[in-house]
Design a protein around this motif. Structure first.
Motif, mmCIF file in Angstrom:
data_model
loop_
_atom_site.group_PDB
_atom_site.id
_atom_site.type_symbol
_atom_site.label_atom_id
_atom_site.label_comp_id
_atom_site.label_asym_id
_atom_site.label_seq_id
_atom_site.Cartn_x
_atom_site.Cartn_y
_atom_site.Cartn_z
ATOM 1 N N GLU A 261 25.961 -25.435 -27.665
ATOM 2 C CA GLU A 261 24.496 -25.416 -27.716
ATOM 3 C C GLU A 261 23.938 -24.203 -26.982
ATOM 4 N N ALA A 262 24.476 -23.917 -25.800
ATOM 5 C CA ALA A 262 24.023 -22.741 -25.048
ATOM 6 C C ALA A 262 24.298 -21.461 -25.832
ATOM 7 N N ALA A 263 25.463 -21.393 -26.469
ATOM 8 C CA ALA A 263 25.819 -20.207 -27.252
ATOM 9 C C ALA A 263 24.887 -20.032 -28.440
ATOM 10 N N GLU A 264 24.529 -21.124 -29.092
ATOM 11 C CA GLU A 264 23.620 -21.058 -30.231
ATOM 12 C C GLU A 264 22.259 -20.542 -29.807
ATOM 13 N N ARG A 265 21.761 -21.011 -28.680
ATOM 14 C CA ARG A 265 20.454 -20.565 -28.200
ATOM 15 C C ARG A 265 20.488 -19.092 -27.800
ATOM 16 N N ALA A 266 21.598 -18.679 -27.212
ATOM 17 C CA ALA A 266 21.705 -17.303 -26.724
ATOM 18 C C ALA A 266 22.101 -16.312 -27.808
ATOM 19 N N GLY A 267 22.585 -16.812 -28.945
ATOM 20 C CA GLY A 267 23.037 -15.904 -29.991
ATOM 21 C C GLY A 267 24.390 -15.305 -29.698
ATOM 22 N N HIS A 268 25.254 -16.094 -29.029
ATOM 23 C CA HIS A 268 26.608 -15.677 -28.683
ATOM 24 C C HIS A 268 27.620 -16.522 -29.437
ATOM 25 N N GLY A 269 28.843 -16.026 -29.555
ATOM 26 C CA GLY A 269 29.954 -16.890 -29.891
ATOM 27 C C GLY A 269 30.346 -17.654 -28.634
ATOM 28 N N VAL A 270 30.879 -18.861 -28.783
ATOM 29 C CA VAL A 270 31.216 -19.680 -27.613
ATOM 30 C C VAL A 270 32.253 -18.983 -26.740
ATOM 31 N N ASP A 271 33.293 -18.426 -27.358
ATOM 32 C CA ASP A 271 34.354 -17.796 -26.570
ATOM 33 C C ASP A 271 33.829 -16.582 -25.808
ATOM 34 N N VAL A 272 32.987 -15.791 -26.473
ATOM 35 C CA VAL A 272 32.414 -14.615 -25.808
ATOM 36 C C VAL A 272 31.520 -15.044 -24.658
ATOM 37 N N MET A 273 30.683 -16.049 -24.888
ATOM 38 C CA MET A 273 29.757 -16.494 -23.851
ATOM 39 C C MET A 273 30.496 -16.980 -22.612
ATOM 40 N N LEU A 274 31.529 -17.794 -22.811
ATOM 41 C CA LEU A 274 32.254 -18.329 -21.663
ATOM 42 C C LEU A 274 32.982 -17.218 -20.911
ATOM 43 N N HIS A 275 33.433 -16.202 -21.641
ATOM 44 C CA HIS A 275 34.079 -15.067 -20.969
ATOM 45 C C HIS A 275 33.056 -14.257 -20.180
ATOM 46 N N VAL A 276 31.917 -13.986 -20.797
ATOM 47 C CA VAL A 276 30.904 -13.144 -20.159
ATOM 48 C C VAL A 276 30.316 -13.811 -18.922
ATOM 49 N N TYR A 277 30.139 -15.145 -18.978
ATOM 50 C CA TYR A 277 29.455 -15.841 -17.891
ATOM 51 C C TYR A 277 30.394 -16.650 -17.000
ATOM 52 N N ALA A 278 31.686 -16.419 -17.125
ATOM 53 C CA ALA A 278 32.652 -17.211 -16.357
ATOM 54 C C ALA A 278 32.384 -17.173 -14.857
ATOM 55 N N LYS A 279 32.011 -16.012 -14.326
ATOM 56 C CA LYS A 279 31.806 -15.873 -12.883
ATOM 57 C C LYS A 279 30.463 -16.423 -12.416
ATOM 58 N N CYS A 280 29.623 -16.836 -13.349
ATOM 59 C CA CYS A 280 28.281 -17.301 -12.987
ATOM 60 C C CYS A 280 28.159 -18.814 -13.062
ATOM 61 N N ILE A 281 29.257 -19.496 -13.360
ATOM 62 C CA ILE A 281 29.224 -20.944 -13.484
ATOM 63 C C ILE A 281 29.705 -21.555 -12.179
ATOM 64 N N ASP A 282 28.805 -22.209 -11.466
ATOM 65 C CA ASP A 282 29.112 -22.779 -10.162
ATOM 66 C C ASP A 282 29.400 -24.271 -10.275
ATOM 67 N N GLY A 283 30.348 -24.732 -9.463
ATOM 68 C CA GLY A 283 30.563 -26.154 -9.288
ATOM 69 C C GLY A 283 31.193 -26.875 -10.452
ATOM 70 N N GLN A 284 31.677 -26.163 -11.453
ATOM 71 C CA GLN A 284 32.221 -26.847 -12.621
ATOM 72 C C GLN A 284 33.540 -27.555 -12.318
ATOM 73 N N ARG A 285 34.303 -27.044 -11.366
ATOM 74 C CA ARG A 285 35.567 -27.704 -11.024
ATOM 75 C C ARG A 285 35.309 -29.091 -10.461
ATOM 76 N N ASP A 286 34.325 -29.202 -9.575
ATOM 77 C CA ASP A 286 34.013 -30.516 -8.992
ATOM 78 C C ASP A 286 33.494 -31.476 -10.050
ATOM 79 N N VAL A 287 32.662 -30.959 -10.951
ATOM 80 C CA VAL A 287 32.141 -31.805 -12.027
ATOM 81 C C VAL A 287 33.280 -32.291 -12.910
ATOM 82 N N ALA A 288 34.191 -31.376 -13.270
ATOM 83 C CA ALA A 288 35.324 -31.753 -14.121
ATOM 84 C C ALA A 288 36.213 -32.776 -13.419
ATOM 85 N N ASN A 289 36.474 -32.554 -12.134
ATOM 86 C CA ASN A 289 37.310 -33.508 -11.391
ATOM 87 C C ASN A 289 36.692 -34.896 -11.382
#
Length: 239
Positions: free
Chosen positions: A203-231
């Motif tokens: 959904e975020a990729a669709e709104r931003a006009g990105h491919g999902v794989d590209v978006m996650l690569h580009v913004y990987a360092k800007c995603i905070d706290g996802q490890r705790d959420v996943a755990n």
């Protein structure tokens, strides 16, 4: 003796394209910057505030915001609105445009010419755009963000406004830092906020006009706290 220069093999380091998290503003800083923009100049800043707001609240690229028209916007009196992106308006040399002008209407980046991109927009941006229309109207073709003479703002013009707004809104240390150094960094802040808020990547990729794989690569360092959420989600599932 060192080898002759024509025998030296050197390749520039590859750029991984990832966004530096230091450029990403939080929501309070973004609003301070948008307010500061409105105080830059008699007309230029106030006319550009809503354009910058589109980059932050809707994640638009500058050229997408520059091409936004009234007929592309659904702006209800209350609740969420919708921008349906159809064109971009990048700035380039007159030699490379079909019209012979500095700006040229083009299709969306990475998409076929007849493909549109719907972007839901929050009530705060709806209100900003309604206020902008009440104050400034549109160009003859419906474009929202134009000079008092009906022309498109040049990249250098809105970059200068942004520079002055940073000096008004940020501390001296922040001004010297990479924080929101360019208007484009508002888009980075938008996508980072969506991902950190838990918006699903497709959904975020669709709104931003990105491919999902590209978006996650580009913004990987800007995603905070996802490890705790996943755990926590894994722990809940195991229970």
């Amino acid at each position: 003796m060192p080898p002759p220069f024509d025998r030296v093999k050197w390749r520039p380091p590859k750029q991984n394209g990832a966004v530096d998290r230091r450029v990403v503003v939080n929501s309070a800083q973004a609003r301070e910057l948008l307010t500061a923009v409105s105080y830059v100049g008699r007309s230029r800043g106030p006319r550009l505030r809503a354009m910058f707001a589109c980059m932050y609240f809707a994640g638009l690229r500058p050229a997408e915001a520059a091409g936004l028209r009234r007929q592309d916007c659904e702006l209800p009196a209350t609740g969420w609105g919708l921008i349906t992106l159809k064109k971009t308006r990048p700035q380039t040399s007159k030699r490379y445009t079909d019209s012979g002008e500095t700006f040229d209407d083009r299709g969306l980046k990475h998409r076929e010419d007849d493909i549109v991109r719907p972007v839901p927009i929050p009530p705060e941006l709806v209100a900003i755009l309604r206020e902008h229309l009440d104050a400034f109207g549109t160009a003859e073709d419906g474009r929202l963000f134009v000079t008092s003479g009906g022309q498109s703002f040049s990249g250098s013009a809105y970059a200068q406004v942004w520079k002055r707004a940073r000096a008004l809104a940020l501390t001296p240390d922040q001004v010297e830092s990479p924080l929101a150094a360019r208007p484009y960094d508002l888009r980075h802040a938008a996508v980072s906020l969506w991902l950190n808020a838990g918006v699903h990547a497709p959904e975020a990729a669709e709104r931003a006009g990105h491919g999902v794989d590209v978006m996650l690569h580009v913004y990987a360092k800007c995603i905070d706290g996802q490890r705790d959420v996943a755990n926590q989600r894994i722990e809940d599932a195991l229970a």
